[in-house]
Design a protein around this motif. Structure first.
Motif, PDB file in Angstrom:
ATOM      1  N   THR A 256      15.468   4.832  -0.962  1.00  0.00           N
ATOM      2  CA  THR A 256      14.793   3.588  -1.319  1.00  0.00           C
ATOM      3  C   THR A 256      14.478   3.639  -2.806  1.00  0.00           C
ATOM      4  OG1 THR A 256      13.800   3.256   0.842  1.00  0.00           O
ATOM      5  CG2 THR A 256      12.720   2.184  -1.018  1.00  0.00           C
ATOM      6  N   ILE A 257      14.909   2.617  -3.516  1.00  0.00           N
ATOM      7  CA  ILE A 257      14.580   2.487  -4.932  1.00  0.00           C
ATOM      8  C   ILE A 257      13.512   1.408  -5.033  1.00  0.00           C
ATOM      9  CG2 ILE A 257      15.449   1.878  -7.222  1.00  0.00           C
ATOM     10  CD1 ILE A 257      18.181   2.969  -6.270  1.00  0.00           C
ATOM     11  N   VAL A 258      12.357   1.783  -5.545  1.00  0.00           N
ATOM     12  CA  VAL A 258      11.228   0.858  -5.624  1.00  0.00           C
ATOM     13  C   VAL A 258      11.275   0.128  -6.958  1.00  0.00           C
ATOM     14  CG1 VAL A 258       8.718   0.656  -5.635  1.00  0.00           C
ATOM     15  CG2 VAL A 258       9.835   2.349  -4.154  1.00  0.00           C
ATOM     16  N   GLN A 259      11.391  -1.171  -6.866  1.00  0.00           N
ATOM     17  CA  GLN A 259      11.312  -2.016  -8.053  1.00  0.00           C
ATOM     18  C   GLN A 259      10.081  -2.886  -7.877  1.00  0.00           C
ATOM     19  OE1 GLN A 259      14.912  -4.035  -9.035  1.00  0.00           O
ATOM     20  NE2 GLN A 259      13.980  -5.157 -10.718  1.00  0.00           N
ATOM     21  N   THR A 260       9.162  -2.791  -8.827  1.00  0.00           N
ATOM     22  CA  THR A 260       7.900  -3.492  -8.683  1.00  0.00           C
ATOM     23  C   THR A 260       7.346  -3.847 -10.057  1.00  0.00           C
ATOM     24  OG1 THR A 260       5.722  -3.390  -7.638  1.00  0.00           O
ATOM     25  CG2 THR A 260       6.504  -1.373  -8.652  1.00  0.00           C
TER      26      THR A 260
ATOM     27  N   ASN B  39      -1.824   0.725 -10.377  1.00  0.00           N
ATOM     28  CA  ASN B  39      -0.422   0.984 -10.026  1.00  0.00           C
ATOM     29  C   ASN B  39      -0.310   1.917  -8.831  1.00  0.00           C
ATOM     30  OD1 ASN B  39       0.927  -0.683 -11.913  1.00  0.00           O
ATOM     31  ND2 ASN B  39       0.420   0.777 -13.520  1.00  0.00           N
ATOM     32  N   LEU B  40      -1.135   2.948  -8.773  1.00  0.00           N
ATOM     33  CA  LEU B  40      -1.100   3.846  -7.620  1.00  0.00           C
ATOM     34  C   LEU B  40      -1.563   3.117  -6.359  1.00  0.00           C
ATOM     35  CD1 LEU B  40      -2.335   7.218  -9.156  1.00  0.00           C
ATOM     36  CD2 LEU B  40       0.015   6.472  -8.704  1.00  0.00           C
ATOM     37  N   PHE B  41      -2.568   2.275  -6.488  1.00  0.00           N
ATOM     38  CA  PHE B  41      -3.027   1.473  -5.348  1.00  0.00           C
ATOM     39  C   PHE B  41      -1.898   0.574  -4.841  1.00  0.00           C
ATOM     40  CE2 PHE B  41      -4.790  -2.479  -3.669  1.00  0.00           C
ATOM     41  CZ  PHE B  41      -5.595  -1.994  -2.654  1.00  0.00           C
ATOM     42  N   ASN B  42      -1.236  -0.127  -5.762  1.00  0.00           N
ATOM     43  CA  ASN B  42      -0.136  -1.021  -5.377  1.00  0.00           C
ATOM     44  C   ASN B  42       1.015  -0.255  -4.730  1.00  0.00           C
ATOM     45  OD1 ASN B  42      -1.636  -3.104  -6.464  1.00  0.00           O
ATOM     46  ND2 ASN B  42      -0.425  -3.272  -8.326  1.00  0.00           N
ATOM     47  N   LEU B  43       1.340   0.907  -5.288  1.00  0.00           N
ATOM     48  CA  LEU B  43       2.415   1.716  -4.711  1.00  0.00           C
ATOM     49  C   LEU B  43       2.037   2.252  -3.339  1.00  0.00           C
ATOM     50  CD1 LEU B  43       3.689   3.507  -7.919  1.00  0.00           C
ATOM     51  CD2 LEU B  43       5.016   1.952  -6.469  1.00  0.00           C
ATOM     52  N   ASN B  44       0.779   2.608  -3.154  1.00  0.00           N
ATOM     53  CA  ASN B  44       0.329   3.033  -1.818  1.00  0.00           C
ATOM     54  C   ASN B  44       0.652   1.965  -0.786  1.00  0.00           C
ATOM     55  OD1 ASN B  44      -0.758   5.646  -1.927  1.00  0.00           O
ATOM     56  ND2 ASN B  44      -2.665   4.883  -2.794  1.00  0.00           N
ATOM     57  N   ASN B  45       0.356   0.720  -1.124  1.00  0.00           N
ATOM     58  CA  ASN B  45       0.627  -0.383  -0.199  1.00  0.00           C
ATOM     59  C   ASN B  45       2.119  -0.563   0.049  1.00  0.00           C
ATOM     60  OD1 ASN B  45      -2.099  -0.943   0.090  1.00  0.00           O
ATOM     61  ND2 ASN B  45      -2.108  -2.442  -1.556  1.00  0.00           N
ATOM     62  N   LYS B  46       2.931  -0.478  -0.994  1.00  0.00           N
ATOM     63  CA  LYS B  46       4.378  -0.657  -0.845  1.00  0.00           C
ATOM     64  C   LYS B  46       5.010   0.461  -0.019  1.00  0.00           C
ATOM     65  CE  LYS B  46       5.621  -3.402  -4.828  1.00  0.00           C
ATOM     66  NZ  LYS B  46       6.262  -4.503  -4.139  1.00  0.00           N
ATOM     67  N   LEU B  47       4.539   1.682  -0.225  1.00  0.00           N
ATOM     68  CA  LEU B  47       5.158   2.838   0.430  1.00  0.00           C
ATOM     69  C   LEU B  47       4.677   3.047   1.866  1.00  0.00           C
ATOM     70  CD1 LEU B  47       5.111   5.442  -2.497  1.00  0.00           C
ATOM     71  CD2 LEU B  47       6.920   3.829  -1.861  1.00  0.00           C
ATOM     72  N   ALA B  48       3.579   2.424   2.237  1.00  0.00           N
ATOM     73  CA  ALA B  48       2.985   2.650   3.558  1.00  0.00           C
ATOM     74  C   ALA B  48       3.950   2.370   4.704  1.00  0.00           C
ATOM     75  CB  ALA B  48       1.726   1.802   3.713  1.00  0.00           C
ATOM     76  N   THR B  49       4.848   1.441   4.525  1.00  0.00           N
ATOM     77  CA  THR B  49       5.762   1.065   5.612  1.00  0.00           C
ATOM     78  C   THR B  49       6.982   1.980   5.712  1.00  0.00           C
ATOM     79  OG1 THR B  49       6.968  -0.454   4.187  1.00  0.00           O
ATOM     80  CG2 THR B  49       5.093  -1.356   5.402  1.00  0.00           C
ATOM     81  N   LEU B  50       7.102   2.932   4.808  1.00  0.00           N
ATOM     82  CA  LEU B  50       8.313   3.765   4.763  1.00  0.00           C
ATOM     83  C   LEU B  50       8.163   5.122   5.439  1.00  0.00           C
ATOM     84  CD1 LEU B  50       9.385   3.079   1.070  1.00  0.00           C
ATOM     85  CD2 LEU B  50      10.259   2.012   3.157  1.00  0.00           C
ATOM     86  N   GLN B  51       7.018   5.405   6.020  1.00  0.00           N
ATOM     87  CA  GLN B  51       6.778   6.727   6.587  1.00  0.00           C
ATOM     88  C   GLN B  51       7.838   7.101   7.617  1.00  0.00           C
ATOM     89  OE1 GLN B  51       2.819   7.494   7.812  1.00  0.00           O
ATOM     90  NE2 GLN B  51       3.271   9.579   8.420  1.00  0.00           N
ATOM     91  N   GLY B  52       8.501   8.228   7.354  1.00  0.00           N
ATOM     92  CA  GLY B  52       9.496   8.755   8.273  1.00  0.00           C
ATOM     93  C   GLY B  52      10.831   8.033   8.267  1.00  0.00           C
ATOM     94  N   LEU B  53      11.015   7.048   7.402  1.00  0.00           N
ATOM     95  CA  LEU B  53      12.243   6.253   7.396  1.00  0.00           C
ATOM     96  C   LEU B  53      13.201   6.609   6.259  1.00  0.00           C
ATOM     97  CD1 LEU B  53      10.680   2.756   8.148  1.00  0.00           C
ATOM     98  CD2 LEU B  53      11.736   4.350   9.760  1.00  0.00           C
TER      99      LEU B  53
END
Length: 99
Positions: free
Chosen positions: A4-8, A18-32
């Motif tokens: 996954t390449i994160v563009q934000t 930025n860390l808060f925003n990335l936490n939200n974006k990455l939360a759905t990727l656990q184990g995927l």
């Protein structure tokens, strides 16, 4: 390999937001994913304020990256401003699921 390449949109010179925003974006990727690639200078965007935003290798952003890699069980990479021996670097950090 699943990558996954994160563009934000990054918030200029605001590591906490930025860390808060990335936490939200990455939360759905656990184990995927096997690898997540974050934007260059993902905590500050392209800041030239080295003295204000550079961290040591044991700083908050590196710790966050290591924790996220463990939490999401994948490798995560991205670059941040690092201060080492009174010099500043845009350093790519690679975090593994083992921390």
């Amino acid at each position: 390999m699943k990558v996954t390449i994160v563009q934000t949109d990054l918030v200029w010179e605001n590591p906490q937001q930025n860390l808060f925003n990335l936490n939200n974006k990455l939360a759905t990727l656990q184990g995927l994913q096997d690898l997540i690639v974050l934007p260059e200078m993902f905590t500050t965007a392209f800041s030239l304020e080295n003295k204000s935003f550079a961290e040591e290798m044991n700083g908050k952003s590196v710790e966050w990256l290591l924790h996220k890699a463990i939490e999401l069980n994948c490798c995560i990479t991205g670059s941040i401003l690092i201060k080492e021996n009174e010099k500043f670097f845009n350093r790519l950090i690679w975090a593994t699921p083992q921390g």
